[in-house]
Write a protein that holds these residues in place. Structure first.
Motif, PDB file in Angstrom:
ATOM      1  N   GLY A 194       0.836  -1.132   0.052  1.00 19.21           N
ATOM      2  CA  GLY A 194      -0.023   0.074  -0.036  1.00 19.21           C
ATOM      3  C   GLY A 194       1.092   1.285   0.090  1.00 19.21           C
ATOM      4  O   GLY A 194       0.455   2.298   0.652  1.00 19.21           O
ATOM      5  N   SER A 195       1.910   1.272  -0.726  1.00 19.49           N
ATOM      6  CA  SER A 195       2.837   2.442  -0.680  1.00 19.49           C
ATOM      7  C   SER A 195       3.255   3.045   0.624  1.00 19.49           C
ATOM      8  O   SER A 195       3.298   4.187   0.968  1.00 19.49           O
ATOM      9  N   SER A 196       3.550   2.039   1.218  1.00 19.49           N
ATOM     10  CA  SER A 196       4.138   2.276   2.797  1.00 19.49           C
ATOM     11  C   SER A 196       5.672   2.512   2.821  1.00 19.49           C
ATOM     12  O   SER A 196       6.090   3.187   3.845  1.00 19.49           O
ATOM     13  N   VAL A 197       6.206   2.444   1.786  1.00 15.54           N
ATOM     14  CA  VAL A 197       7.628   2.850   1.737  1.00 15.54           C
ATOM     15  C   VAL A 197       7.893   3.634   0.610  1.00 15.54           C
ATOM     16  O   VAL A 197       7.440   3.710  -0.619  1.00 15.54           O
ATOM     17  N   GLU A 198       8.889   4.798   0.684  1.00 17.61           N
ATOM     18  CA  GLU A 198       9.026   5.404  -0.335  1.00 17.61           C
ATOM     19  C   GLU A 198      10.674   5.643  -0.117  1.00 17.61           C
ATOM     20  O   GLU A 198      11.337   5.990   0.931  1.00 17.61           O
ATOM     21  N   VAL A 199      11.385   5.525  -1.203  1.00 17.35           N
ATOM     22  CA  VAL A 199      12.817   5.574  -1.342  1.00 17.35           C
ATOM     23  C   VAL A 199      13.077   6.700  -1.949  1.00 17.35           C
ATOM     24  O   VAL A 199      13.101   6.883  -3.070  1.00 17.35           O
ATOM     25  N   LYS A 200      13.953   7.610  -1.293  1.00 19.61           N
ATOM     26  CA  LYS A 200      14.307   9.042  -2.049  1.00 19.61           C
ATOM     27  C   LYS A 200      15.578   8.669  -2.731  1.00 19.61           C
ATOM     28  O   LYS A 200      16.546   7.554  -2.345  1.00 19.61           O
ATOM     29  N   LYS A 201      15.868   9.549  -3.352  1.00 16.26           N
ATOM     30  CA  LYS A 201      17.262   9.519  -4.230  1.00 16.26           C
ATOM     31  C   LYS A 201      18.573   9.678  -3.377  1.00 16.26           C
ATOM     32  O   LYS A 201      18.237  10.261  -2.227  1.00 16.26           O
ATOM     33  N   ALA A 202      19.396   8.746  -3.346  1.00 21.23           N
ATOM     34  CA  ALA A 202      20.498   8.666  -2.672  1.00 21.23           C
ATOM     35  C   ALA A 202      20.373   8.186  -1.289  1.00 21.23           C
ATOM     36  O   ALA A 202      21.022   8.531  -0.424  1.00 21.23           O
ATOM     37  N   SER A 203      19.381   7.620  -1.037  1.00 21.49           N
ATOM     38  CA  SER A 203      19.070   6.941   0.482  1.00 21.49           C
ATOM     39  C   SER A 203      19.490   5.550   0.561  1.00 21.49           C
ATOM     40  O   SER A 203      19.575   4.928  -0.656  1.00 21.49           O
ATOM     41  N   ILE A 204      19.652   5.013   1.527  1.00 24.53           N
ATOM     42  CA  ILE A 204      20.191   3.625   1.597  1.00 24.53           C
ATOM     43  C   ILE A 204      19.011   2.907   2.782  1.00 24.53           C
ATOM     44  O   ILE A 204      19.032   3.558   3.703  1.00 24.53           O
ATOM     45  N   THR A 205      18.792   1.910   2.211  1.00 26.42           N
ATOM     46  CA  THR A 205      17.747   1.117   3.314  1.00 26.42           C
ATOM     47  C   THR A 205      18.738  -0.497   3.542  1.00 26.42           C
ATOM     48  O   THR A 205      19.071  -1.116   2.663  1.00 26.42           O
ATOM     49  N   GLY A 206      18.819  -0.754   4.782  1.00 29.08           N
ATOM     50  CA  GLY A 206      19.452  -1.714   5.096  1.00 29.08           C
ATOM     51  C   GLY A 206      18.524  -2.926   5.867  1.00 29.08           C
ATOM     52  O   GLY A 206      17.628  -2.413   6.581  1.00 29.08           O
ATOM     53  N   LEU A 207      18.412  -4.019   5.174  1.00 30.49           N
ATOM     54  CA  LEU A 207      17.512  -5.127   5.545  1.00 30.49           C
ATOM     55  C   LEU A 207      18.198  -6.297   5.912  1.00 30.49           C
ATOM     56  O   LEU A 207      19.301  -6.795   5.176  1.00 30.49           O
ATOM     57  N   LEU A 208      17.936  -7.033   6.940  1.00 31.63           N
ATOM     58  CA  LEU A 208      18.466  -8.554   7.099  1.00 31.63           C
ATOM     59  C   LEU A 208      17.749  -9.529   6.396  1.00 31.63           C
ATOM     60  O   LEU A 208      16.455  -9.491   6.731  1.00 31.63           O
ATOM     61  N   VAL A 209      18.040 -10.085   5.452  1.00 30.80           N
ATOM     62  CA  VAL A 209      17.127 -10.859   4.682  1.00 30.80           C
ATOM     63  C   VAL A 209      17.292 -12.418   5.027  1.00 30.80           C
ATOM     64  O   VAL A 209      18.711 -12.804   5.261  1.00 30.80           O
ATOM     65  N   HIS A 210      16.704 -13.339   4.941  1.00 28.17           N
ATOM     66  CA  HIS A 210      16.584 -14.752   5.513  1.00 28.17           C
ATOM     67  C   HIS A 210      16.133 -15.721   4.223  1.00 28.17           C
ATOM     68  O   HIS A 210      15.050 -16.028   4.296  1.00 28.17           O
ATOM     69  N   PRO A 211      17.313 -15.891   3.420  1.00 25.57           N
ATOM     70  CA  PRO A 211      17.042 -17.111   2.508  1.00 25.57           C
ATOM     71  C   PRO A 211      16.631 -18.244   3.088  1.00 25.57           C
ATOM     72  O   PRO A 211      17.214 -18.387   4.066  1.00 25.57           O
ATOM     73  N   PRO A 212      15.955 -19.099   2.556  1.00 24.79           N
ATOM     74  CA  PRO A 212      15.148 -19.214   1.352  1.00 24.79           C
ATOM     75  C   PRO A 212      13.971 -18.503   1.323  1.00 24.79           C
ATOM     76  O   PRO A 212      13.226 -18.626   0.417  1.00 24.79           O
ATOM     77  N   ALA A 213      13.492 -18.550   2.449  1.00 23.13           N
ATOM     78  CA  ALA A 213      12.030 -17.700   2.497  1.00 23.13           C
ATOM     79  C   ALA A 213      12.114 -16.563   2.135  1.00 23.13           C
ATOM     80  O   ALA A 213      10.990 -15.926   1.632  1.00 23.13           O
ATOM     81  N   TRP A 214      13.053 -15.487   2.239  1.00 27.83           N
ATOM     82  CA  TRP A 214      13.131 -14.370   1.620  1.00 27.83           C
ATOM     83  C   TRP A 214      12.243 -13.451   2.486  1.00 27.83           C
ATOM     84  O   TRP A 214      11.690 -12.300   1.837  1.00 27.83           O
ATOM     85  N   HIS A 215      12.161 -13.519   3.652  1.00 28.28           N
ATOM     86  CA  HIS A 215      11.569 -12.704   4.601  1.00 28.28           C
ATOM     87  C   HIS A 215      12.709 -11.712   5.135  1.00 28.28           C
ATOM     88  O   HIS A 215      13.705 -12.076   5.440  1.00 28.28           O
ATOM     89  N   ALA A 216      12.281 -10.535   5.480  1.00 31.46           N
ATOM     90  CA  ALA A 216      13.154  -9.442   5.979  1.00 31.46           C
ATOM     91  C   ALA A 216      12.719  -8.737   7.165  1.00 31.46           C
ATOM     92  O   ALA A 216      11.722  -8.711   7.789  1.00 31.46           O
ATOM     93  N   ARG A 217      13.835  -8.244   7.795  1.00 26.89           N
ATOM     94  CA  ARG A 217      13.733  -7.479   9.002  1.00 26.89           C
ATOM     95  C   ARG A 217      14.539  -6.063   8.658  1.00 26.89           C
ATOM     96  O   ARG A 217      15.643  -6.041   8.237  1.00 26.89           O
ATOM     97  N   LEU A 218      13.779  -4.793   8.765  1.00 25.97           N
ATOM     98  CA  LEU A 218      14.517  -3.456   8.827  1.00 25.97           C
ATOM     99  C   LEU A 218      15.482  -3.120   9.808  1.00 25.97           C
ATOM    100  O   LEU A 218      15.302  -3.487  10.922  1.00 25.97           O
ATOM    101  N   LEU A 219      16.806  -3.074   9.243  1.00 25.86           N
ATOM    102  CA  LEU A 219      17.798  -2.835  10.025  1.00 25.86           C
ATOM    103  C   LEU A 219      17.913  -1.289  10.210  1.00 25.86           C
ATOM    104  O   LEU A 219      18.094  -0.709  11.202  1.00 25.86           O
ATOM    105  N   PHE A 220      18.002  -0.468   8.763  1.00 28.22           N
ATOM    106  CA  PHE A 220      18.007   1.125   9.020  1.00 28.22           C
ATOM    107  C   PHE A 220      17.423   1.598   7.526  1.00 28.22           C
ATOM    108  O   PHE A 220      17.593   0.856   6.648  1.00 28.22           O
ATOM    109  N   HIS A 221      16.827   2.911   7.746  1.00 24.67           N
ATOM    110  CA  HIS A 221      16.709   3.533   6.520  1.00 24.67           C
ATOM    111  C   HIS A 221      17.398   4.881   6.684  1.00 24.67           C
ATOM    112  O   HIS A 221      17.231   5.666   7.586  1.00 24.67           O
ATOM    113  N   ILE A 222      18.309   5.516   5.922  1.00 24.46           N
ATOM    114  CA  ILE A 222      18.880   6.608   5.972  1.00 24.46           C
ATOM    115  C   ILE A 222      18.714   7.471   4.821  1.00 24.46           C
ATOM    116  O   ILE A 222      19.184   7.277   3.723  1.00 24.46           O
TER     117      ILE A 222
END
Length: 158
Positions: free
Chosen positions: A123-151
């Motif tokens: 539902g458009s809950s995330v907006e990624v601005k130019k030159a921003s960085i988002t860090g996710l901890l991703v767990h293959p093979p299910a490919w679920h993630a946890r947000l580490l940071f968004h800068i």
């Protein structure tokens, strides 16, 4: 795997005579890309591999960032071009799942869609601005993630 999701920096306006794919970074975009690289080096989060869209603005962002971070250059990946589908991106990222930290440099709205898909939100809950960085901890093979940071770019420092 830690996945660093980076949107390309500030580029030329739409309407470039060479088309959208030929839009290059402007001076501000080059400076933003350098700040991204210095930031990753400063916080000791340089990726093992940087994957980038083949479009000029993304490639320039990745190349400049890598140079500023004092790390090997990026690897161009066609699947990161505009129009990337989250499920297709996951299929491609499987090949890099042995790396501890992977960065991808791409475009909107593709990156927001990928983040939302990995976090299980929509539902458009995330907006990624130019030159921003988002860090996710991703767990293959299910490919679920946890947000580490968004800068956002304003917080990257000098």
């Amino acid at each position: 795997m830690e996945l660093l999701i980076i949107r390309h920096a500030k580029a030329e306006d739409h309407g470039h005579p060479g088309g959208d794919g030929a839009r290059a970074l402007v001076a501000k975009g080059l400076e933003q890309s350098e700040r991204l690289g210095r930031f990753l080096k400063r916080i000791d989060r340089r990726p093992d591999v940087v994957l980038t869209s083949p479009l000029v603005r993304a490639r320039q962002t990745a190349e400049t960032m890598c140079q500023a971070a004092e790390m090997p250059g990026p690897v161009v990946q066609g699947w990161l071009a505009c129009g990337m589908d989250p499920e297709a991106a996951i299929r491609e990222l499987v090949a890099f799942s042995d790396f501890e930290r992977v960065a991808i440099v791409g475009h909107e709205p593709d990156l927001s869609s990928l983040i939302e898909w990995l976090l299980g939100c929509s539902g458009s809950s995330v907006e990624v601005k130019k030159a921003s960085i988002t860090g996710l901890l991703v767990h293959p093979p299910a490919w679920h993630a946890r947000l580490l940071f968004h800068i956002p770019p304003a917080m990257l420092g000098e």
